[in-house]
Design a protein around this motif. Structure first.
Motif, mmCIF file in Angstrom:
data_model
loop_
_atom_site.group_PDB
_atom_site.id
_atom_site.type_symbol
_atom_site.label_atom_id
_atom_site.label_comp_id
_atom_site.label_asym_id
_atom_site.label_seq_id
_atom_site.Cartn_x
_atom_site.Cartn_y
_atom_site.Cartn_z
ATOM 1 N N LEU A 509 6.940 -1.262 13.142
ATOM 2 C CA LEU A 509 6.653 -1.404 11.715
ATOM 3 C C LEU A 509 7.728 -2.256 11.068
ATOM 4 C CD1 LEU A 509 5.643 2.253 10.705
ATOM 5 C CD2 LEU A 509 4.134 0.276 10.863
ATOM 6 N N PRO A 510 7.346 -3.225 10.249
ATOM 7 C CA PRO A 510 8.352 -4.047 9.570
ATOM 8 C C PRO A 510 9.157 -3.205 8.586
ATOM 9 C CG PRO A 510 6.155 -4.496 8.706
ATOM 10 C CD PRO A 510 5.968 -3.626 9.906
ATOM 11 N N GLY A 511 10.409 -3.610 8.375
ATOM 12 C CA GLY A 511 11.270 -2.876 7.459
ATOM 13 C C GLY A 511 10.800 -2.998 6.026
ATOM 14 N N ILE A 512 10.320 -4.175 5.655
ATOM 15 C CA ILE A 512 9.807 -4.399 4.302
ATOM 16 C C ILE A 512 8.441 -5.064 4.413
ATOM 17 C CG2 ILE A 512 10.177 -5.558 2.091
ATOM 18 C CD1 ILE A 512 13.149 -5.462 2.618
ATOM 19 N N THR A 513 7.468 -4.549 3.678
ATOM 20 C CA THR A 513 6.092 -5.056 3.754
ATOM 21 C C THR A 513 5.582 -5.336 2.350
ATOM 22 O OG1 THR A 513 5.671 -3.706 5.713
ATOM 23 C CG2 THR A 513 3.741 -4.573 4.552
ATOM 24 N N GLY A 514 4.914 -6.468 2.215
ATOM 25 C CA GLY A 514 4.186 -6.736 0.979
ATOM 26 C C GLY A 514 2.747 -6.264 1.142
ATOM 27 N N TYR A 515 2.247 -5.508 0.179
ATOM 28 C CA TYR A 515 0.913 -4.909 0.327
ATOM 29 C C TYR A 515 0.120 -5.056 -0.964
ATOM 30 C CZ TYR A 515 -2.742 -1.467 1.312
ATOM 31 O OH TYR A 515 -3.953 -0.838 1.504
ATOM 32 N N ILE A 516 -1.152 -5.440 -0.812
ATOM 33 C CA ILE A 516 -2.071 -5.527 -1.952
ATOM 34 C C ILE A 516 -2.959 -4.272 -1.939
ATOM 35 C CG2 ILE A 516 -3.928 -6.833 -3.030
ATOM 36 C CD1 ILE A 516 -2.797 -9.346 -1.710
ATOM 37 N N VAL A 517 -2.945 -3.536 -3.014
ATOM 38 C CA VAL A 517 -3.704 -2.281 -3.099
ATOM 39 C C VAL A 517 -5.197 -2.572 -2.974
ATOM 40 C CG1 VAL A 517 -4.235 -0.275 -4.520
ATOM 41 C CG2 VAL A 517 -1.919 -1.225 -4.544
ATOM 42 N N GLN A 518 -5.859 -1.811 -2.090
ATOM 43 C CA GLN A 518 -7.285 -1.957 -1.852
ATOM 44 C C GLN A 518 -8.073 -0.880 -2.612
ATOM 45 O OE1 GLN A 518 -8.437 -4.631 0.147
ATOM 46 N NE2 GLN A 518 -6.249 -5.129 -0.137
ATOM 47 N N PRO A 519 -9.376 -1.144 -2.879
ATOM 48 C CA PRO A 519 -10.192 -0.102 -3.523
ATOM 49 C C PRO A 519 -10.177 1.185 -2.708
ATOM 50 C CG PRO A 519 -11.352 -2.206 -3.546
ATOM 51 C CD PRO A 519 -10.131 -2.408 -2.685
#
Length: 563
Positions: A509-519
């Motif tokens: 798992l990456p230490g820092i992740t950018g994530y876009i919230v999904q429905p």
């Protein structure tokens, strides 16, 4: 070692409802001590259930029909003949168990007494028996998770021996938990040693009391001064009307009226037959230590014993009547509770495998008392001029109950018995029975075919007055006490298995992740998936609450402190 804290919730589960009809038919000889029969005027009966025995997957019901017949004698005047017909009816109930609770109700659908000849009478009746099968069981659900060796605090939280204040393992300060969480209307959560806990609320209708008891009414009634003294009581009817019950602390309050109608012969020659009607109000309490004011009741009241006896007054004249009535109360009290269930938990310092399942709870959907007003005009079939209505009585009978969208629709009839005087000197007293239909729609938002309803009916008011010619106007108020429960399946945690943290998976798992919230995403699922905590996500993204919206961009930092 983690341990689940489980709670037993007492539930009352409806299992089955079986109805059967019993046909009774017998002939009776008029006793030698009684006069010949010229015409049957009135007939009435009541059912007495003597025993209900559970026999595997069937129930054996024993009882009898007690009847009385008022008839006109061949030489004039009246006499009353009484008797009974015993019955023993086996009723098949698939799935019946010995521990099950059996509730029985009955209706006398039809009673006909007809002359075969002056010394013989035929009695026919149809009795409907309804057996309701319920069972008590404990629904077990996990409400907390603790480390082995924890001890419960007085405030019902769990903690370790070295904690001196607050809830065990609070992962963030109480201001955030109690402020933000309550503002958002979300369940409480906790964290300890890298473990995150999610809780959720469930509304449950818990069975608190189920019991039968009796209430006795004894009253003396004195004749008015215009009435002659009593020589013999020929006929008596005793009915309940307007009965209400209410749970209070340690008792059930009951009140209502006992309606009495009697026909008697008066003392002295050439004294015409007399009748009287009395309404006896009653109020009292049935002790029930478990009862608490505010509990939700489902209580049926039935008159199981009735007796009216003439007795002398202070002057030795037969001018008093003694009423002895026994009411049976079949009581169920529910308590609404909001329980906190363990919804989910995970750890960032070890692997947890949760065993899930389902438990069925009852939720109170509706509790109300409705009133259905009826008004109907009927024509009597006497053929002669009707002089006076002497007596009227009514019995509520339910024909059909149907669950519709957001409503419970009830159809039935009010069976009205009328006793009246006519202008025919050879047959001055006559009786008729009329059926007045009614329809009632009880608004019940959210009701479904799976909902379980309990319905108790009663007659609050009734009048029957002449409206010209042979027409009688009947008015009445029917009370319908309705309780609706909705079975709800809730997911619960049944067990947990622990193992060492999968470091290889964690390193991937990456230490820092950018994530876009999904429905459909929620903060709990996002934090669990990316090996972090909700607090860390909120802190890293400057969130003031736990609500996230589809399309929102988040920075997720892997939690390595626990690992």
């Amino acid at each position: 070692m983690l341990e689940l804290v489980k709670k037993n919730i007492h539930m009352n589960r409806f299992k089955n409802n079986v109805a059967t009809q019993v046909t009774l038919d017998d002939d009776f000889i008029v006793p030698d001590t009684m006069d010949d029969m010229a015409r049957v005027i009135l007939s009435s009966g009541d059912i007495q259930i003597e025993s209900v025995k559970n026999q595997g997957e069937r129930v054996l019901v024993k009882g009898k029909l007690n009847f009385q017949i008022l008839y006109r004698k061949a030489e004039g005047g009246f006499q009353t003949m009484a008797g009974h017909i015993s019955f023993e009816e086996p009723v098949n109930i698939p799935g019946l168990e010995e521990k099950d609770y059996l509730g029985i109700s009955w209706d006398l659908e039809d009673l006909t007494a007809s002359m075969i000849n002056s010394r013989k009478v035929s009695v026919k009746a149809i009795v409907t028996l309804v057996i309701r099968v319920e069972t008590l069981y404990d629904a077990e659900a996990a409400v907390d998770v603790i480390e082995g060796g924890g001890s419960r605090r007085e405030d019902n939280s769990w903690g370790t021996g070295d904690m001196d204040s607050g809830s065990w393992g609070m992962g963030y300060d109480s201001e955030i938990r109690n402020g933000e969480k309550e503002a958002l209307g979300l369940p409480a959560d906790e964290a300890s040693g890298g473990m995150e806990i999610l809780r959720r609320q469930a509304d449950v209708a818990v069975i608190a009391v189920r019991r039968k008891d009796t209430y006795r009414i004894k009253e003396d009634i004195s004749l008015s001064g215009s009435k002659p003294s009593i020589e013999q009581i020929l006929w008596s009817e005793i009915r309940l009307r307007g009965t209400t019950t209410k749970p209070l602390d340690g008792r059930i309050h009951i009140e209502g009226e006992v309606m009495i109608f009697a026909i008697y012969t008066g003392e002295g020659e050439n004294t015409p037959v007399q009748w009287l009607e009395e309404s006896i109000p009653f109020t009292g309490d049935v002790e029930l230590p478990e009862s608490v004011e505010g509990m939700v009741p489902s209580i049926s009241v039935r008159l199981v014993h009735r007796e009216l006896e003439a007795k002398p007054d202070y002057d030795g004249e037969m001018r008093d009547l003694e009423l002895d009535a026994v009411l049976e109360l079949d009581m169920k009290l529910y308590e609404e509770q909001q329980i906190e269930l363990l919804g989910d938990f995970y750890s960032n310092s070890r692997e947890l495998e949760l065993e899930s399942g389902e438990v069925c709870f009852d939720r109170l959907l509706s509790k109300n008392t409705g009133k259905c007003r009826i008004a109907e005009k009927v024509d009597l079939k006497s053929g002669d001029r009707v002089l006076q209505i002497c007596h009227n009585d009514g019995t509520v009978k339910i024909d059909d109950v149907e669950i519709k969208e957001d409503s419970l629709e009830i159809d039935g009839v009010l069976e009205v018995s009328l006793l009246y005087l006519t202008s025919d000197d050879s047959e001055p007293v006559r009786a008729e029975t009329e059926m007045v239909p009614f329809h009632y729609e009880a608004e019940t938002p959210g009701i479904t075919p799976d909902s379980v309803y309990q319905l108790n009916t009663g007659l609050e008011q009734m009048t029957a007055v002449m409206a010209g010619g042979d027409t009688v106007e009947i008015k009445g108020v029917i009370s319908l006490d309705i309780l609706v429960l909705q079975p709800v399946k809730e997911p619960v945690i049944l067990g947990v298995k622990e193992s060492e943290l999968d470091l290889e998976r964690l390193q991937e798992l990456p230490g820092i992740t950018g994530y876009i919230v999904q429905p459909g995403d929620c903060l709990w699922d996002i934090a669990k998936r990316f090996h972090t905590t909700r607090k860390q996500v909120m802190d890293a993204n400057g969130l003031s609450g736990e609500q996230v919206r589809p399309g929102e961009r988040l920075i997720l930092v892997k939690d390595v402190a626990g690992a």
